[in-house]
Motif scaffolding. Structure first.
Motif, mmCIF file in Angstrom:
data_model
loop_
_atom_site.group_PDB
_atom_site.id
_atom_site.type_symbol
_atom_site.label_atom_id
_atom_site.label_comp_id
_atom_site.label_asym_id
_atom_site.label_seq_id
_atom_site.Cartn_x
_atom_site.Cartn_y
_atom_site.Cartn_z
ATOM 1 N N GLY A 205 0.948 -1.326 -0.036
ATOM 2 C CA GLY A 205 -0.081 -0.096 0.004
ATOM 3 C C GLY A 205 0.833 1.280 -0.129
ATOM 4 N N ALA A 206 1.855 1.346 0.821
ATOM 5 C CA ALA A 206 2.649 2.303 0.974
ATOM 6 C C ALA A 206 3.323 2.562 -0.438
ATOM 7 C CB ALA A 206 3.741 2.328 1.939
ATOM 8 N N ALA A 207 3.931 1.551 -1.227
ATOM 9 C CA ALA A 207 4.683 1.792 -2.492
ATOM 10 C C ALA A 207 3.566 2.262 -3.539
ATOM 11 C CB ALA A 207 5.086 0.487 -2.861
ATOM 12 N N ALA A 208 2.242 1.520 -3.528
ATOM 13 C CA ALA A 208 1.287 2.152 -4.338
ATOM 14 C C ALA A 208 1.001 3.431 -4.183
ATOM 15 C CB ALA A 208 0.035 0.873 -4.241
ATOM 16 N N GLY A 209 0.758 3.973 -2.996
ATOM 17 C CA GLY A 209 0.442 5.317 -2.754
ATOM 18 C C GLY A 209 1.516 6.275 -3.289
ATOM 19 N N LEU A 210 2.691 6.148 -2.911
ATOM 20 C CA LEU A 210 3.877 6.985 -3.321
ATOM 21 C C LEU A 210 3.936 6.842 -4.850
ATOM 22 C CD1 LEU A 210 5.645 8.927 -1.604
ATOM 23 C CD2 LEU A 210 7.514 7.444 -2.177
#
Length: 628
Positions: A205-210
């Motif tokens: 989720g963090a990777a997809a958001g950034l």
């Protein structure tokens, strides 16, 4: 026809069997309908077996899609609010009052946004202290098996949009990374994933958001791995890559595929120019320390004032918003939603006064609007401050050495990455993000050089990064991708082993070779007559002996490697884990603090296994405390 009847009869029997099982369980089930539904859903999830590698990748795809859409909504909501308040005054009509006095009413906009955020946090989220964005995510990974509150993604989205859209000084990149991490964690909790899978899905989720908000899938992946998880294993890497790619694709479908910043073609003019980029890296590292200290000094000042004067928690973001608005009304480039100042700096068109003002005041504005209880990240403020530093430095060196230096815009671009690397202590992430958001390959070499320099200088000058400062205050020590607060309370004697191969320093080399052929060990420890540790003979040394065949007449003293990191009986597990991360040794000797006598060894695999087991126990205890 007969076969078709048999098939239909077979499916009818299966349906009836399922229906009968459902009827039997529901008839004799003692409990509420909600509990029965929960147990039935758990049974379905168990049969789906989503913890397996291939099904898990489909879950990562779902996280990428969901986070990508949230990022689009996030981006558009901030854009709408900022345009409405700061670019759409004509919507109110042509009024003399608005035309002449709107400038003086502008500080009330971030104040109103802060007030809404404060009221929302107190009366909707019901929090007593707004948390720190990325720091709370890292803490969840380190101490709570990646478990984050299930509604946090929604709360953080609302508060970040309100703060940034009304002129707050923070950036939107870190909040959307936190929103994605919370989404990933929530899905993992609903699907009852293991702690490892939960942490991985949080990273997805963090990777997809950034990646979605920056249009930078490689940077998103590296951010999740380097900053959030600290785990470079293939098992973790694959789903994170998939989520970042999917999130970027969704974002590009709505926001376009153009780079975040439109940068002219810059390149390294001469090799001598690297000296100037090194100097810029040093300045960026020191400026990163200035940013961190100034931000937290302001945040802690707000906390002190609130306690001293008994100010309501919901009022603090409004006060911070008003103060930041008073500064931003004179220098609009300080607003968090705007990248115009960065674009001007990297094109070399920004004025000295503006660059100097943003450089010195950006940490102040970020501290006032976010440190007071608002929401926002430090990616954009750091990039903005770094671009201003690079622009000023580039103007100076290009004026003095025009023949061997690029235009000031190149230095603004490099400074933007270098200062961000100094604040985050994540140069790899910054290098990849900057390459993707600019699309410029020729300038990558100076960016790499300056970013690594800045991160090193910042670490030497100040031991805390933007995230680890607040974690250390809470008693959570994080380093090299591991949580050290638990490990620092475990003695190395708990993981020490006494089964190892040891030789005296006078042992003949041919005897060592014989033992090497008859044991699976690849590390031999060497002691002297008093059992004091001398060094280690590793597989490398043995390979040289066997290849050259020149071990006749040699003894262990001649081939032992003496510059070996060691542990003592007073050492803690955190020291061992850091040494394993920093060195290429997979075994460390444990010596007596008093006599340097060899007591045993700590093996890398066993140390990390013991650490993970203790972390799981710690997470279980934490869950019990929270539920109690």
């Amino acid at each position: 026809m007969k076969d078709s009847s048999n098939i239909n009869g077979k499916w009818n029997r299966k349906f009836l069997a399922v229906f009968y099982d459902f009827f039997r369980k529901s008839r004799y089930f003692q409990g509420s309908s909600q509990k029965y539904f929960r147990l039935t859903l758990d049974n379905v999830l168990l049969h789906l077996n989503l913890n397996q590698d291939l099904p898990f990748l489909f879950v990562a795809v779902f996280i990428g899609i969901t986070t990508g859409y949230v990022a689009v909504v996030f981006h558009d909501a901030i854009k709408f609010l900022s345009h409405f308040f700061f670019g759409g005054i004509e919507a109110f009509g042509t009024s003399i009052l608005i035309d002449e006095y709107w400038f003086f009413f502008m500080p009330l906009v971030p104040a109103a946004g802060g007030l809404l955020v404060g009221l929302y946090n107190v009366y909707v989220v019901k929090t007593t202290q707004p948390g720190h964005g990325l720091a709370s995510v890292i803490k969840a990974v380190a101490q709570n098996n990646g478990i984050i509150g299930r509604n946090l993604w929604l709360h953080r989205t609302i508060t970040s949009v309100l703060t940034i859209g009304t002129g707050g000084g923070g950036g939107r990149e870190a909040p959307i990374a936190q929103v994605g991490a919370a989404l990933g964690s929530s899905v993992a909790q609903m699907l009852k994933f293991s702690p490892d899978r939960t942490r991985t899905l949080l990273g997805c989720g963090a990777a997809a958001g950034l990646a979605a908000v920056f249009n930078a899938p490689l940077g998103g992946v590296m951010f999740a791995i380097e900053v959030i998880l600290g785990d470079f294993s293939v098992r973790t890497f694959s789903p994170i890559v998939i989520a970042a790619v999917i999130g970027t694709v969704v974002s590009r479908g709505y926001l376009g595929n153009s780079p975040t910043f439109q940068v002219p073609d810059y390149s390294l003019v001469s090799n001598s120019e690297l000296v100037f980029y090194f100097c810029l890296g040093v300045l960026a590292g020191l400026s990163a320390v200035l940013f961190i200290k100034m931000y937290y000094r302001i945040e802690e000042g707000f906390q002190t004032i609130r306690k001293k004067h008994n100010i309501p928690l919901w009022a603090m973001p409004a006060i911070g918003g008003l103060l930041s608005g008073l500064i931003c009304m004179w220098l609009p480039g300080l607003y968090g939603y705007s990248y115009e100042a960065i674009d001007n700096a990297v094109r070399g068109t920004e004025s000295w006064i503006t660059m100097a003002g943003i450089y010195f005041l950006k940490p102040v504005v970020a501290g006032l609007s976010v440190g007071s209880g608002g929401s926002g990240g430090m990616f954009a403020p750091a990039m903005k401050m770094g671009a201003m530093l690079g622009g000023m430095f580039g103007n100076l060196v290009h004026y003095l050495f025009p023949a061997i230096t690029a235009a000031s815009g190149a230095y603004a671009l490099v400074g933007m990455g270098a200062l961000t690397a100094g604040i985050m202590r994540a140069p790899l992430t910054v290098i990849l993000i900057l390459f993707e958001v600019t699309g410029e390959y020729e300038i990558v070499l100076p960016i790499m050089f300056a970013a690594v320099t800045a991160a090193l200088i910042a670490r030497l000058a100040y031991s805390y990064s933007m995230e680890t400062y607040v974690l250390e205050k809470e008693g959570v020590r994080v380093g090299y991708g591991i949580a050290l607060s638990v490990a620092e309370n475990i003695s190395v004697l708990d993981v020490m082993r006494t089964n190892y191969v040891r030789f005296r320093d006078v042992t003949r080399a041919d005897k060592i070779v014989d033992v090497f052929h008859n044991t699976p060990e690849s590390n031999f420890l060497v002691t002297n007559e008093a059992n004091e540790f001398v060094g280690i003979i590793r597989l490398d040394e043995m390979s040289i002996l066997l290849k050259e065949g020149m071990f006749t007449g040699l003894i262990a003293e001649d081939i032992v490697k003496k510059e070996v990191p060691v542990l003592y009986d007073t050492s803690k597990l955190d020291e061992a884990l850091k040494l394993f991360e920093l060195s290429d040794y997979d075994i460390l000797p444990v010596l007596s603090q008093k006599s340097s006598e060899l007591l045993g060894v700590v093996r890398q695999e066993q140390a990390f296994s013991y650490y993970r087991k203790q972390m799981n126990l710690y997470g279980s205890d934490l869950d019990v405390k929270q539920s109690g």
